[in-house]
Design a protein around this motif. Structure first.
Motif, PDB file in Angstrom:
ATOM      1  N   THR A  14      52.209 -66.359 -36.838  1.00 14.57           N
ATOM      2  CA  THR A  14      51.442 -66.544 -35.604  1.00 14.57           C
ATOM      3  C   THR A  14      51.261 -65.217 -34.874  1.00 14.57           C
ATOM      4  O   THR A  14      50.150 -64.868 -34.456  1.00 14.57           O
ATOM      5  CB  THR A  14      52.153 -67.557 -34.678  1.00 14.57           C
ATOM      6  N   ILE A  15      52.333 -64.476 -34.716  1.00 16.16           N
ATOM      7  CA  ILE A  15      52.270 -63.192 -34.010  1.00 16.16           C
ATOM      8  C   ILE A  15      51.417 -62.195 -34.775  1.00 16.16           C
ATOM      9  O   ILE A  15      50.633 -61.443 -34.177  1.00 16.16           O
ATOM     10  CB  ILE A  15      53.690 -62.660 -33.759  1.00 16.16           C
ATOM     11  N   HIS A  16      51.533 -62.174 -36.087  1.00 14.55           N
ATOM     12  CA  HIS A  16      50.745 -61.243 -36.904  1.00 14.55           C
ATOM     13  C   HIS A  16      49.243 -61.518 -36.744  1.00 14.55           C
ATOM     14  O   HIS A  16      48.452 -60.602 -36.512  1.00 14.55           O
ATOM     15  CB  HIS A  16      51.174 -61.360 -38.357  1.00 14.55           C
ATOM     16  N   PHE A  17      48.852 -62.776 -36.838  1.00 10.94           N
ATOM     17  CA  PHE A  17      47.443 -63.128 -36.709  1.00 10.94           C
ATOM     18  C   PHE A  17      46.936 -62.850 -35.299  1.00 10.94           C
ATOM     19  O   PHE A  17      45.828 -62.334 -35.112  1.00 10.94           O
ATOM     20  CB  PHE A  17      47.226 -64.601 -37.082  1.00 10.94           C
ATOM     21  N   THR A  18      47.746 -63.172 -34.303  1.00  5.61           N
ATOM     22  CA  THR A  18      47.365 -62.911 -32.917  1.00  5.61           C
ATOM     23  C   THR A  18      47.192 -61.416 -32.683  1.00  5.61           C
ATOM     24  O   THR A  18      46.258 -60.996 -31.979  1.00  5.61           O
ATOM     25  CB  THR A  18      48.415 -63.497 -31.959  1.00  5.61           C
ATOM     26  N   ALA A  19      48.059 -60.602 -33.253  1.00  7.60           N
ATOM     27  CA  ALA A  19      47.949 -59.147 -33.101  1.00  7.60           C
ATOM     28  C   ALA A  19      46.656 -58.624 -33.717  1.00  7.60           C
ATOM     29  O   ALA A  19      45.995 -57.746 -33.139  1.00  7.60           O
ATOM     30  CB  ALA A  19      49.154 -58.461 -33.723  1.00  7.60           C
ATOM     31  N   ILE A  20      46.274 -59.165 -34.855  1.00  5.08           N
ATOM     32  CA  ILE A  20      45.018 -58.749 -35.490  1.00  5.08           C
ATOM     33  C   ILE A  20      43.830 -59.102 -34.592  1.00  5.08           C
ATOM     34  O   ILE A  20      42.942 -58.266 -34.365  1.00  5.08           O
ATOM     35  CB  ILE A  20      44.867 -59.404 -36.883  1.00  5.08           C
ATOM     36  N   LEU A  21      43.815 -60.308 -34.064  1.00  9.40           N
ATOM     37  CA  LEU A  21      42.708 -60.716 -33.193  1.00  9.40           C
ATOM     38  C   LEU A  21      42.700 -59.925 -31.889  1.00  9.40           C
ATOM     39  O   LEU A  21      41.625 -59.582 -31.378  1.00  9.40           O
ATOM     40  CB  LEU A  21      42.774 -62.216 -32.907  1.00  9.40           C
ATOM     41  N   LEU A  22      43.869 -59.573 -31.359  1.00  4.16           N
ATOM     42  CA  LEU A  22      43.919 -58.735 -30.157  1.00  4.16           C
ATOM     43  C   LEU A  22      43.395 -57.337 -30.442  1.00  4.16           C
ATOM     44  O   LEU A  22      42.750 -56.721 -29.584  1.00  4.16           O
ATOM     45  CB  LEU A  22      45.341 -58.671 -29.609  1.00  4.16           C
ATOM     46  N   ALA A  23      43.658 -56.827 -31.641  1.00 10.25           N
ATOM     47  CA  ALA A  23      43.127 -55.513 -32.017  1.00 10.25           C
ATOM     48  C   ALA A  23      41.602 -55.554 -32.089  1.00 10.25           C
ATOM     49  O   ALA A  23      40.919 -54.636 -31.613  1.00 10.25           O
ATOM     50  CB  ALA A  23      43.713 -55.067 -33.353  1.00 10.25           C
ATOM     51  N   VAL A  24      41.051 -56.621 -32.654  1.00 11.46           N
ATOM     52  CA  VAL A  24      39.598 -56.781 -32.703  1.00 11.46           C
ATOM     53  C   VAL A  24      39.040 -56.858 -31.284  1.00 11.46           C
ATOM     54  O   VAL A  24      38.044 -56.211 -30.957  1.00 11.46           O
ATOM     55  CB  VAL A  24      39.201 -58.036 -33.522  1.00 11.46           C
ATOM     56  N   TRP A  25      39.703 -57.651 -30.428  1.00 14.28           N
ATOM     57  CA  TRP A  25      39.272 -57.771 -29.032  1.00 14.28           C
ATOM     58  C   TRP A  25      39.287 -56.410 -28.341  1.00 14.28           C
ATOM     59  O   TRP A  25      38.348 -56.054 -27.632  1.00 14.28           O
ATOM     60  CB  TRP A  25      40.190 -58.750 -28.289  1.00 14.28           C
ATOM     61  N   PHE A  26      40.349 -55.624 -28.553  1.00 12.35           N
ATOM     62  CA  PHE A  26      40.463 -54.306 -27.926  1.00 12.35           C
ATOM     63  C   PHE A  26      39.321 -53.393 -28.372  1.00 12.35           C
ATOM     64  O   PHE A  26      38.697 -52.711 -27.553  1.00 12.35           O
ATOM     65  CB  PHE A  26      41.812 -53.669 -28.265  1.00 12.35           C
ATOM     66  N   VAL A  27      39.046 -53.381 -29.669  1.00 14.05           N
ATOM     67  CA  VAL A  27      37.972 -52.532 -30.192  1.00 14.05           C
ATOM     68  C   VAL A  27      36.633 -52.938 -29.598  1.00 14.05           C
ATOM     69  O   VAL A  27      35.858 -52.094 -29.134  1.00 14.05           O
ATOM     70  CB  VAL A  27      37.935 -52.578 -31.740  1.00 14.05           C
ATOM     71  N   VAL A  28      36.347 -54.228 -29.598  1.00 12.06           N
ATOM     72  CA  VAL A  28      35.061 -54.707 -29.081  1.00 12.06           C
ATOM     73  C   VAL A  28      34.932 -54.440 -27.585  1.00 12.06           C
ATOM     74  O   VAL A  28      33.875 -54.046 -27.106  1.00 12.06           O
ATOM     75  CB  VAL A  28      34.891 -56.215 -29.380  1.00 12.06           C
ATOM     76  N   THR A  29      36.012 -54.612 -26.845  1.00  5.44           N
ATOM     77  CA  THR A  29      35.954 -54.480 -25.391  1.00  5.44           C
ATOM     78  C   THR A  29      35.979 -53.033 -24.932  1.00  5.44           C
ATOM     79  O   THR A  29      35.150 -52.624 -24.113  1.00  5.44           O
ATOM     80  CB  THR A  29      37.122 -55.246 -24.747  1.00  5.44           C
ATOM     81  N   PHE A  30      36.904 -52.252 -25.429  1.00  6.71           N
ATOM     82  CA  PHE A  30      37.107 -50.917 -24.887  1.00  6.71           C
ATOM     83  C   PHE A  30      36.518 -49.796 -25.745  1.00  6.71           C
ATOM     84  O   PHE A  30      35.877 -48.890 -25.223  1.00  6.71           O
ATOM     85  CB  PHE A  30      38.600 -50.659 -24.653  1.00  6.71           C
ATOM     86  N   VAL A  31      36.719 -49.847 -27.045  1.00  4.15           N
ATOM     87  CA  VAL A  31      36.252 -48.757 -27.908  1.00  4.15           C
ATOM     88  C   VAL A  31      34.727 -48.736 -27.966  1.00  4.15           C
ATOM     89  O   VAL A  31      34.114 -47.668 -27.828  1.00  4.15           O
ATOM     90  CB  VAL A  31      36.878 -48.862 -29.314  1.00  4.15           C
ATOM     91  N   VAL A  32      34.110 -49.877 -28.163  1.00  2.00           N
ATOM     92  CA  VAL A  32      32.645 -49.931 -28.220  1.00  2.00           C
ATOM     93  C   VAL A  32      32.057 -49.502 -26.880  1.00  2.00           C
ATOM     94  O   VAL A  32      31.065 -48.768 -26.832  1.00  2.00           O
ATOM     95  CB  VAL A  32      32.157 -51.337 -28.644  1.00  2.00           C
ATOM     96  N   SER A  33      32.652 -49.927 -25.778  1.00  2.00           N
ATOM     97  CA  SER A  33      32.159 -49.523 -24.455  1.00  2.00           C
ATOM     98  C   SER A  33      32.314 -48.023 -24.239  1.00  2.00           C
ATOM     99  O   SER A  33      31.440 -47.381 -23.645  1.00  2.00           O
ATOM    100  CB  SER A  33      32.915 -50.272 -23.357  1.00  2.00           C
ATOM    101  N   TYR A  34      33.409 -47.459 -24.711  1.00  2.00           N
ATOM    102  CA  TYR A  34      33.656 -46.030 -24.544  1.00  2.00           C
ATOM    103  C   TYR A  34      32.617 -45.200 -25.304  1.00  2.00           C
ATOM    104  O   TYR A  34      32.176 -44.161 -24.831  1.00  2.00           O
ATOM    105  CB  TYR A  34      35.064 -45.691 -25.021  1.00  2.00           C
TER     106      TYR A  34
END
Length: 92
Positions: A14-34
């Protein structure tokens, strides 16, 4: 309370999958905006990628993240026998 090996495995997955999805969320939210200005050279559906991701692309990805999480967790709950939902229940 002492967790069994099966509980630990469930929570690790559960934690592993959640971490992967949080990484995707971070990239889409912050990296793409930057890097929005740099991404504006790429065109998607006639719009610059930076604009598209800000207007629609990130929202689509957020919905997909929620969909993947729900599907994965339902399957994982079924696999480990902790599901609240019965597949044979046709009233839903």
């Amino acid at each position: 309370m002492q967790l069994t090996k099966r509980h630990k495995e469930y929570w690790q997955r559960t934690i592993h999958f959640t971490a992967i999805l949080l990484a995707v969320w971070f990239v889409v939210t912050f990296v793409v905006s930057y890097y929005a200005r740099e991404l504006s050279g790429i065109t998607v559906f006639g719009f610059p990628l930076g604009f598209y991701m800000g207007a629609q692309g990130s929202l689509i990805i957020y919905v997909l993240i929620i969909w993947f999480y729900a599907r994965y967790m339902n399957a994982l709950d079924q696999e480990y026998g902790v599901s609240d939902w019965d597949e044979t229940d046709s009233s839903i």
